[in-house]
Design a protein around this motif. Structure first.
Motif, PDB file in Angstrom:
ATOM      1  N   LEU A 160       0.828  -1.205   0.000  1.00 59.49           N
ATOM      2  CA  LEU A 160       0.000   0.000   0.000  1.00 59.49           C
ATOM      3  C   LEU A 160       0.867   1.261   0.000  1.00 59.49           C
ATOM      4  N   TYR A 161       1.904   1.224   0.807  1.00 61.85           N
ATOM      5  CA  TYR A 161       2.831   2.359   0.914  1.00 61.85           C
ATOM      6  C   TYR A 161       3.492   2.617  -0.438  1.00 61.85           C
ATOM      7  N   ALA A 162       3.986   1.557  -1.071  1.00 58.66           N
ATOM      8  CA  ALA A 162       4.625   1.693  -2.380  1.00 58.66           C
ATOM      9  C   ALA A 162       3.638   2.205  -3.427  1.00 58.66           C
ATOM     10  N   TYR A 163       2.467   1.623  -3.443  1.00 64.12           N
ATOM     11  CA  TYR A 163       1.432   2.001  -4.412  1.00 64.12           C
ATOM     12  C   TYR A 163       1.103   3.482  -4.296  1.00 64.12           C
ATOM     13  N   ASP A 164       0.958   3.957  -3.070  1.00 61.74           N
ATOM     14  CA  ASP A 164       0.621   5.365  -2.833  1.00 61.74           C
ATOM     15  C   ASP A 164       1.706   6.291  -3.370  1.00 61.74           C
ATOM     16  N   LEU A 165       2.967   5.945  -3.129  1.00 62.04           N
ATOM     17  CA  LEU A 165       4.069   6.795  -3.597  1.00 62.04           C
ATOM     18  C   LEU A 165       4.185   6.791  -5.117  1.00 62.04           C
ATOM     19  N   LEU A 166       3.874   5.687  -5.751  1.00 59.13           N
ATOM     20  CA  LEU A 166       3.949   5.606  -7.207  1.00 59.13           C
ATOM     21  C   LEU A 166       2.770   6.308  -7.864  1.00 59.13           C
ATOM     22  N   CYS A 167       1.586   6.180  -7.275  1.00 57.18           N
ATOM     23  CA  CYS A 167       0.417   6.879  -7.807  1.00 57.18           C
ATOM     24  C   CYS A 167       0.556   8.393  -7.665  1.00 57.18           C
ATOM     25  N   ALA A 168       1.383   8.829  -6.720  1.00 56.04           N
ATOM     26  CA  ALA A 168       1.597  10.267  -6.539  1.00 56.04           C
ATOM     27  C   ALA A 168       2.141  10.908  -7.804  1.00 56.04           C
ATOM     28  N   ILE A 178      -6.928  -0.587 -11.002  1.00 55.90           N
ATOM     29  CA  ILE A 178      -8.156  -1.359 -10.787  1.00 55.90           C
ATOM     30  C   ILE A 178      -7.808  -2.773 -10.313  1.00 55.90           C
ATOM     31  N   GLN A 179      -6.781  -3.348 -10.919  1.00 52.34           N
ATOM     32  CA  GLN A 179      -6.338  -4.693 -10.530  1.00 52.34           C
ATOM     33  C   GLN A 179      -5.874  -4.722  -9.084  1.00 52.34           C
ATOM     34  N   PHE A 180      -5.061  -3.726  -8.695  1.00 48.16           N
ATOM     35  CA  PHE A 180      -4.533  -3.691  -7.327  1.00 48.16           C
ATOM     36  C   PHE A 180      -5.653  -3.504  -6.313  1.00 48.16           C
ATOM     37  N   GLU A 181      -6.568  -2.605  -6.603  1.00 46.11           N
ATOM     38  CA  GLU A 181      -7.647  -2.352  -5.661  1.00 46.11           C
ATOM     39  C   GLU A 181      -8.602  -3.538  -5.578  1.00 46.11           C
ATOM     40  N   ALA A 182      -8.750  -4.282  -6.665  1.00 44.36           N
ATOM     41  CA  ALA A 182      -9.543  -5.512  -6.615  1.00 44.36           C
ATOM     42  C   ALA A 182      -8.874  -6.536  -5.701  1.00 44.36           C
ATOM     43  N   TRP A 183      -7.546  -6.594  -5.736  1.00 44.51           N
ATOM     44  CA  TRP A 183      -6.814  -7.507  -4.837  1.00 44.51           C
ATOM     45  C   TRP A 183      -7.035  -7.121  -3.375  1.00 44.51           C
ATOM     46  N   LEU A 184      -7.032  -5.832  -3.094  1.00 39.07           N
ATOM     47  CA  LEU A 184      -7.283  -5.388  -1.721  1.00 39.07           C
ATOM     48  C   LEU A 184      -8.661  -5.842  -1.243  1.00 39.07           C
ATOM     49  N   ARG A 185      -9.629  -5.843  -2.144  1.00 41.95           N
ATOM     50  CA  ARG A 185     -10.977  -6.279  -1.766  1.00 41.95           C
ATOM     51  C   ARG A 185     -11.039  -7.788  -1.544  1.00 41.95           C
ATOM     52  N   ILE A 186     -10.082  -8.522  -2.103  1.00 42.61           N
ATOM     53  CA  ILE A 186      -9.962  -9.955  -1.801  1.00 42.61           C
ATOM     54  C   ILE A 186      -9.378 -10.150  -0.411  1.00 42.61           C
ATOM     55  N   LEU A 187      -8.411  -9.307  -0.047  1.00 39.43           N
ATOM     56  CA  LEU A 187      -7.727  -9.447   1.244  1.00 39.43           C
ATOM     57  C   LEU A 187      -8.558  -8.912   2.408  1.00 39.43           C
ATOM     58  N   ILE A 223      -6.149  -0.055   4.152  1.00 42.92           N
ATOM     59  CA  ILE A 223      -6.880  -0.440   2.947  1.00 42.92           C
ATOM     60  C   ILE A 223      -8.008   0.548   2.686  1.00 42.92           C
ATOM     61  N   GLY A 224      -8.706   0.970   3.740  1.00 40.03           N
ATOM     62  CA  GLY A 224      -9.771   1.952   3.576  1.00 40.03           C
ATOM     63  C   GLY A 224      -9.284   3.255   2.984  1.00 40.03           C
ATOM     64  N   ILE A 225      -8.111   3.693   3.401  1.00 47.20           N
ATOM     65  CA  ILE A 225      -7.559   4.947   2.878  1.00 47.20           C
ATOM     66  C   ILE A 225      -7.194   4.801   1.402  1.00 47.20           C
ATOM     67  N   ILE A 226      -6.551   3.716   1.036  1.00 42.72           N
ATOM     68  CA  ILE A 226      -6.190   3.530  -0.369  1.00 42.72           C
ATOM     69  C   ILE A 226      -7.434   3.398  -1.244  1.00 42.72           C
ATOM     70  N   LEU A 227      -8.473   2.706  -0.757  1.00 38.82           N
ATOM     71  CA  LEU A 227      -9.706   2.555  -1.528  1.00 38.82           C
ATOM     72  C   LEU A 227     -10.603   3.785  -1.432  1.00 38.82           C
ATOM     73  N   ARG A 228     -10.227   4.750  -0.598  1.00 35.83           N
ATOM     74  CA  ARG A 228     -11.042   5.948  -0.318  1.00 35.83           C
ATOM     75  C   ARG A 228     -12.436   5.550   0.160  1.00 35.83           C
ATOM     76  N   ASP A 229     -12.449   4.613   1.081  1.00 37.74           N
ATOM     77  CA  ASP A 229     -13.688   4.130   1.684  1.00 37.74           C
ATOM     78  C   ASP A 229     -13.894   4.878   2.999  1.00 37.74           C
ATOM     79  N   ASN A 230     -14.575   6.013   2.922  1.00 43.71           N
ATOM     80  CA  ASN A 230     -14.776   6.854   4.107  1.00 43.71           C
ATOM     81  C   ASN A 230     -15.551   6.135   5.199  1.00 43.71           C
ATOM     82  N   GLU A 231     -16.521   5.308   4.833  1.00 43.36           N
ATOM     83  CA  GLU A 231     -17.321   4.616   5.827  1.00 43.36           C
ATOM     84  C   GLU A 231     -16.467   3.645   6.641  1.00 43.36           C
TER      85      GLU A 231
END
Length: 416
Positions: A160-168, A178-187, A223-231
């Motif tokens: 997650l840390y790496a992904y965030d820095l690269l997406c920056a 989309i693929q990475f965030e789908a994996w997070l929803r599996i985990l 995971i919530g922060i990366i997915l922007r899941d406020n709830e």
């Protein structure tokens, strides 16, 4: 109260977990829209880059060390070792190896802007999140039954840390995001299931607050922060139906003078302000058929404090000041840093009443219990002079910090 299960309807709690989220009445979390939004801000990155390339110690040596490591990762001969089996402990070990490499490559990219580092980090992330036989799809519940939520939470964090820095820098194409965030929803359901298992089993010996609990908080929150899941993040932050929201965990896992320690802790050792409930790992105790190894209180107290600090670091970029939050009974994240600092200054586990006597060998032994935690502490609490002393009496370039990596570069500040 500590050592008493929260008076919460178990049925309601489990329904919330199955849903994976619950709205906090305060709705205080508003996750940052862009990247970076997990640990480092854009300003933090600029400061890190300036320090690393300044030719000034200790950053000069720390950057040289990190560059040597990431040059090795960037080499074509270095390959990720993706684990696709059903044992959560094996998943964790492989994920820590490869996720840490991706994180450090992403940090190295942000220091140098060398796309070679970014491309290798993206390669690692893409292989782990590939939908073909996706890692973490299934974990056998007969293997590491109490541990899976904690292991997945910690195992995924560096990715997650790496992904965030690269997406920056918009380096990951949309389809791979989309693929990475789908994996997070599996985990994510594994972490939720891990929380549920602890509730259903009365916390495996009434261990209501300890490192597993805070690790699962970090897993859900990150995971919530990366997915922007406020709830989800609101639920983890201060959800009223969540007996282990981060505010309650701060209150429960940090001890204050005179408060009772874990009910299974032998003896009658007094508690002191800022001790961590995990101090009972000083003793060999049996839970769920497993007997813990003794003399590891400092290791596990360090791990839980580290996880609390990570939660606070994530909150910092999303409007949540957990670094300065004080619970109704006085607990705050700064207190463990103040209490345990002297152990890393004196290298003597027998101080402060003698409870930790015999644990000298665990001081600075591994990345779960090292002085590098005070790099983050010094950055957030520069007024605490004792934090300067922890750093002054140790080689600041010698260790990384569990999950956060080379904090001398990412968080390091000048000391007096």
């Amino acid at each position: 109260m500590k050592n008493k299960l929260m008076k919460v309807s178990l049925l309601l709690f489990l329904m919330v977990l199955i849903a994976g989220k619950s709205l906090s009445q305060n709705q205080s979390v508003r996750i940052k829209a862009g990247h970076p939004r997990l640990i480092l801000s854009g300003t933090d990155i600029e400061l890190m880059r300036g320090n690393a390339l300044s030719d000034i110690e200790p950053w000069k040596t720390a950057w040289k060390k990190l560059k040597g490591e990431i040059d090795g990762y960037a080499d074509k001969k270095w390959k990720p070792n993706v684990y696709r089996g059903d044992a959560s402990m094996s998943f964790y070990k492989a994920a820590i190896r490869d996720g840490s490499a991706a994180r450090d490559l992403a940090i190295g990219y942000q220091i140098t802007k060398d796309k070679r580092y970014a491309h290798k980090a993206i390669e690692i992330i893409n292989e782990w999140s590939s939908p073909k036989n996706a890692p973490g799809t299934y974990f056998d519940p007969d293997k590491f039954y109490p541990n899976t939520g904690m292991l997945v939470s910690r195992g995924v964090f560096a990715f997650l840390y790496a992904y965030d820095l690269l997406c920056a820098d918009n380096l990951i194409e949309k389809s791979k995001q989309i693929q990475f965030e789908a994996w997070l929803r599996i985990l994510l359901p594994h972490i939720e299931e891990g929380v549920k298992r602890w509730v259903e089993n009365d916390y495996f010996g009434k261990q209501y607050f300890q490192n597993h609990i805070v690790a699962e908080v970090v897993g859900l929150m990150s995971i919530g922060i990366i997915l922007r899941d406020n709830e989800l993040v609101n639920y983890v932050y201060d959800g009223e139906t969540n007996p282990h929201n981060i505010k309650k965990v701060i209150e429960g896992i940090i001890l204050m003078k005179g408060q009772p320690p874990y009910c299974g802790e032998p003896g009658s050792w007094p508690t002191q302000d800022g001790e961590i409930m995990d101090r009972y790992r000083h003793f060999a105790l049996t839970h769920y058929g497993q007997t813990t190894k003794p003399n590891r209180a400092l290791q596990y107290a360090g791990l839980s404090t580290n996880l609390l600090m990570i939660a606070a670091e994530m909150g910092r970029l999303n409007g949540l000041d957990l670094h300065h939050y004080v619970a109704p009974t006085g607990e705050s994240i700064k207190l463990p840093l103040l209490f345990y600092a002297d152990f890393y200054i004196t290298k003597d586990a027998s101080i402060k009443g003698g409870f930790y006597t015999g644990e000298d060998s665990w001081i600075n032994y591994n990345d779960q219990s090292v002085f590098t935690l005070w790099e983050v502490g010094h950055a957030r609490y520069p007024e605490e002079k004792i934090f300067n002393e922890v750093l002054r009496t140790n080689d600041r370039t010698a260790h990384n910090l569990h999950l956060l990596g080379p904090v001398i570069l990412t968080h390091g500040r000048c000391i007096e």
